[in-house]
Design a protein around this motif. Structure first.
Motif, PDB file in Angstrom:
ATOM      1  N   ALA A 171       0.829  -1.205   0.000  1.00 25.59           N
ATOM      2  CA  ALA A 171       0.000   0.000   0.000  1.00 25.59           C
ATOM      3  C   ALA A 171       0.861   1.251   0.000  1.00 25.59           C
ATOM      4  O   ALA A 171       0.595   2.215  -0.737  1.00 25.59           O
ATOM      5  CB  ALA A 171      -0.938  -0.008   1.207  1.00 25.59           C
ATOM      6  N   SER A 172       1.894   1.265   0.819  1.00 24.13           N
ATOM      7  CA  SER A 172       2.790   2.413   0.884  1.00 24.13           C
ATOM      8  C   SER A 172       3.537   2.607  -0.433  1.00 24.13           C
ATOM      9  O   SER A 172       3.679   3.727  -0.930  1.00 24.13           O
ATOM     10  CB  SER A 172       3.782   2.242   2.033  1.00 24.13           C
ATOM     11  OG  SER A 172       4.705   3.312   2.069  1.00 24.13           O
ATOM     12  N   GLN A 212       1.178   4.001  -3.047  1.00 26.17           N
ATOM     13  CA  GLN A 212       0.824   5.396  -2.792  1.00 26.17           C
ATOM     14  C   GLN A 212       1.975   6.344  -3.121  1.00 26.17           C
ATOM     15  O   GLN A 212       1.762   7.393  -3.741  1.00 26.17           O
ATOM     16  CB  GLN A 212       0.421   5.571  -1.329  1.00 26.17           C
ATOM     17  CG  GLN A 212      -0.146   6.961  -1.026  1.00 26.17           C
ATOM     18  CD  GLN A 212      -0.727   7.016   0.366  1.00 26.17           C
ATOM     19  OE1 GLN A 212      -0.142   6.517   1.314  1.00 26.17           O
ATOM     20  NE2 GLN A 212      -1.887   7.627   0.502  1.00 26.17           N
ATOM     21  N   SER A 257      -4.756  11.313  -0.031  1.00 24.08           N
ATOM     22  CA  SER A 257      -6.076  10.695  -0.098  1.00 24.08           C
ATOM     23  C   SER A 257      -6.771  10.942  -1.426  1.00 24.08           C
ATOM     24  O   SER A 257      -7.929  10.563  -1.607  1.00 24.08           O
ATOM     25  CB  SER A 257      -6.966  11.231   1.037  1.00 24.08           C
ATOM     26  OG  SER A 257      -7.129  12.638   0.928  1.00 24.08           O
ATOM     27  N   LEU A 259      -4.923   7.223  -5.781  1.00 24.33           N
ATOM     28  CA  LEU A 259      -5.364   5.846  -5.562  1.00 24.33           C
ATOM     29  C   LEU A 259      -5.408   5.068  -6.878  1.00 24.33           C
ATOM     30  O   LEU A 259      -4.905   3.942  -6.971  1.00 24.33           O
ATOM     31  CB  LEU A 259      -6.736   5.833  -4.895  1.00 24.33           C
ATOM     32  CG  LEU A 259      -7.410   4.466  -4.734  1.00 24.33           C
ATOM     33  CD1 LEU A 259      -6.599   3.588  -3.794  1.00 24.33           C
ATOM     34  CD2 LEU A 259      -8.840   4.628  -4.226  1.00 24.33           C
ATOM     35  N   TYR A 295      -4.664  -2.157  -0.278  1.00 24.51           N
ATOM     36  CA  TYR A 295      -4.362  -0.740  -0.539  1.00 24.51           C
ATOM     37  C   TYR A 295      -5.633   0.102  -0.563  1.00 24.51           C
ATOM     38  O   TYR A 295      -5.694   1.162   0.063  1.00 24.51           O
ATOM     39  CB  TYR A 295      -3.599  -0.621  -1.858  1.00 24.51           C
ATOM     40  CG  TYR A 295      -3.364   0.804  -2.313  1.00 24.51           C
ATOM     41  CD1 TYR A 295      -3.025   1.809  -1.415  1.00 24.51           C
ATOM     42  CD2 TYR A 295      -3.472   1.151  -3.665  1.00 24.51           C
ATOM     43  CE1 TYR A 295      -2.804   3.114  -1.835  1.00 24.51           C
ATOM     44  CE2 TYR A 295      -3.248   2.448  -4.096  1.00 24.51           C
ATOM     45  CZ  TYR A 295      -2.918   3.428  -3.182  1.00 24.51           C
ATOM     46  OH  TYR A 295      -2.708   4.709  -3.602  1.00 24.51           O
ATOM     47  N   ASN A 312      -6.509   2.985   2.047  1.00 24.02           N
ATOM     48  CA  ASN A 312      -6.629   4.340   1.520  1.00 24.02           C
ATOM     49  C   ASN A 312      -7.904   5.018   1.988  1.00 24.02           C
ATOM     50  O   ASN A 312      -7.910   6.222   2.279  1.00 24.02           O
ATOM     51  CB  ASN A 312      -6.569   4.310  -0.006  1.00 24.02           C
ATOM     52  CG  ASN A 312      -6.561   5.705  -0.611  1.00 24.02           C
ATOM     53  OD1 ASN A 312      -7.613   6.278  -0.872  1.00 24.02           O
ATOM     54  ND2 ASN A 312      -5.373   6.241  -0.826  1.00 24.02           N
ATOM     55  N   GLY A 333      -6.353   7.800   3.874  1.00 24.38           N
ATOM     56  CA  GLY A 333      -5.210   7.322   3.111  1.00 24.38           C
ATOM     57  C   GLY A 333      -3.863   7.681   3.689  1.00 24.38           C
ATOM     58  O   GLY A 333      -2.852   7.523   3.023  1.00 24.38           O
ATOM     59  N   ILE A 354      -1.959   3.614   6.391  1.00 22.28           N
ATOM     60  CA  ILE A 354      -0.857   3.135   5.554  1.00 22.28           C
ATOM     61  C   ILE A 354       0.476   3.331   6.276  1.00 22.28           C
ATOM     62  O   ILE A 354       1.354   2.464   6.232  1.00 22.28           O
ATOM     63  CB  ILE A 354      -0.868   3.851   4.185  1.00 22.28           C
ATOM     64  CG1 ILE A 354      -2.079   3.390   3.376  1.00 22.28           C
ATOM     65  CG2 ILE A 354       0.425   3.587   3.425  1.00 22.28           C
ATOM     66  CD1 ILE A 354      -2.214   4.052   2.025  1.00 22.28           C
TER      67      ILE A 354
END
Length: 525
Positions: free
Chosen positions: A122-123, A126, A146, A151, A384, A388, A393, A397
């Motif tokens: 996820a990190s 992003q 966010s 995303l 993710y 988010n 978000g 994360i």
């Protein structure tokens, strides 16, 4: 008679149910394996996302903590090398843990790899999404973690990297070479330019004169701060083991992966020491402007320093954009090399029937794991998106990245202990074996297990300010850190999967498919 029947049944299982995994043997050499190992750590991304928090924890002692954190990484790299020399299986900690301590330990070692890799995705996605917009001067979107656009780009990024992993290990490795070349070159240019400006007096206000006192660990304010800094640095180093996870696709698979892992850790040490020393000198640790202690830039240090080092006009603007591209490519490289080891871990687990057999499917043309790769990408997207939409978000994360420390310490440390136990009858044969197969791996395991235990306390107690979010326990009204909640949740999911697999197909858990004496199922070169 009973013993002979069990042995015969075990042999029948291996002869009829097992097959070589189908990966493409001999595809990678030492350079390619080392590139995969270094790129998997994502040096630029890791520094951009973590250096600010390291400075907040330990101040000017960041350079010495960088060196100290390298020690357990090197110790565990030796453990990987020793185990891989005898058992070059892409399951790594899963396989070695099962051979040394039994099926449950091996299974949870594999889960540690899977959990850490999924949580970090996820990190990575992003960061990739934000930096892509920053690269094209649309910072109003890029600075908004966010943003729906961020995303969507992050999701597209995971899909693209999953596809590259799907079409072949050689394509993946060649792509990594290009990305890593950009990354290491720009980090060197950034560091050298910053040091030149410090030496000629053109660095901005707040810069510092380099000092040997930065290499004194006893100047850290407290043991808790020191430990927090080490844990953060362990995350920055994490990922070199991918060089061993692709062992079955490597030339001279018993030797090359281990050498690549050790070489990767030394390259990382030099890179991190140079960048951190130069950035601390150039920017200082002040809490305003471009100071490394400015919390407003804690999650994105390098883009701010790029503007200050290179400037915002002319050729300097070009270098600044190249730096943004570097961090973007770093996140891309790590996204790809996070999918690679996870897919191969689950492939190995499926071959030995520790998880559903569908994860063992191999593409007949590309010779890569199909289901394992696709599922890794799909689960990463789901996680993710969920993170988010939680806490806009940002916080969740960030807590996921912090929670990873527990799983890194667990499966790295377990590998160290597995090495010593696997070779326990061989340790007294020579001083070399005693140290390389016993003492050094165990020391690495002890250090990492201690750090993992300490990180649990840091993540749990909100008073440590180690978390971005907090969670209130219903009825009891206890407030616990968000990173602790994520770490425990990942562990509970793993426990549920463990019991499902154990009851669904108990062969692995009955030691019918993998023991210390089971043949390693690797491709022929």
């Amino acid at each position: 008679m009973v013993t002979e029947q069990v042995q015969h049944h075990h042999e029948r299982l291996i002869d009829t149910d097992f097959h070589r995994k189908g990966l493409k043997g001999g595809a990678l050499g030492l350079i390619s394996s080392t590139v995969v190992g270094v790129a998997s750590t994502a040096p630029a991304y890791s520094l951009a996302a973590t250096l600010g928090f390291v400075i907040a924890a330990i101040g000017l002692q960041a350079p010495i903590v960088t060196i100290i954190a390298f020690v357990p990484m090197l110790f565990i790299a030796f453990a990987y090398k020793e185990l891989n020399s005898k058992d070059p299986d892409c399951g790594t900690t899963f396989t070695w843990g099962a051979r040394a301590f039994g099926p449950p330990t091996g299974w949870f070692g594999g889960w540690g790899i899977v959990a850490a890799d999924i949580l970090v995705m996820a990190s990575l996605a992003q960061i990739a999404g934000q930096y892509l917009f920053d690269l094209f001067n649309t910072t109003s979107i890029g600075y908004n973690a966010s943003s729906t656009w961020v995303l969507l780009v992050g999701i597209a990024w995971i899909v693209l990297m999953t596809f590259i992993c799907y079409v072949g290990i050689e394509v993946s490795a060649n792509f990594q070479k290009a990305l890593l070349a950009i990354e290491l070159t720009m980090l060197a240019v950034l560091s050298i330019t910053a040091l030149v400006k410090v030496s000629n007096g053109t660095a901005p206000p707040g810069h510092l004169t380099p000092s040997l006192s930065w290499l004194n660990p006893f100047h850290v304010s407290s043991f808790s701060a020191f430990t927090a800094g080490i844990i953060l640095m362990v995350f920055i180093y994490w990922g070199w083991d991918t060089a061993v996870a692709v062992n079955e696709e490597t030339k001279d698979k018993n030797k090359t992966p281990g050498r690549a892992a050790i070489l990767s850790t030394f390259i990382l040490l030099v890179t991190y020491a140079l960048v951190i020393f130069s950035m601390q000198s150039f920017a200082g640790i002040g809490t305003t402007g471009n100071g490394l202690g400015n919390v407003a830039h804690a999650g994105d240090v390098l883009s701010i320093q790029g503007d200050a080092v290179f400037g915002t006009s002319g050729f300097g603007a070009f270098l600044t954009h190249l730096l943004l591209l570097m961090v973007l490519s770093s996140a891309a490289a790590s996204t790809q090399t996070t999918i690679l080891p996870t897919a191969r871990t689950t492939l190995s687990m499926a071959v030995y029937r520790a998880i559903p057999h569908s994860f063992a499917k191999i593409h007949h043309r590309y010779l890569t794991p199909t289901v394992s790769t696709i599922v890794m990408g799909a689960v990463s997207i789901v996680v993710y998106v969920g993170m988010n939409f939680s806490s806009n978000g940002i916080g969740v994360i960030g807590d996921a990245v912090i929670a990873i420390g527990l799983y890194i310490a667990f499966y790295y440390g377990l590998t160290g202990f597995a090495c010593a136990w696997y070779y326990r009858r061989n340790l007294t044969s020579s001083m070399r074996n005693l140290w390389m197969q016993g003492i050094i791996p165990v020391l690495g395991g002890l250090i990492l297990f201690f750090l993992g235990g300490w990180s649990i306390w840091l993540d749990y107690d909100v008073a440590t300010a180690n978390d971005y979010t907090m969670w209130t326990v219903p009825w009891l009204h206890w407030q616990v850190g968000g990173a602790f909640v994520i770490a425990i949740a990942a562990g509970l999911v793993g426990l549920a999967c463990y019991f499902y697999c154990r009851f669904k197909d108990p062969a692995f858990f009955r030691k019918e498919t993998l023991t210390r004496n089971t043949a390693t199922l690797v491709p022929d070169e």
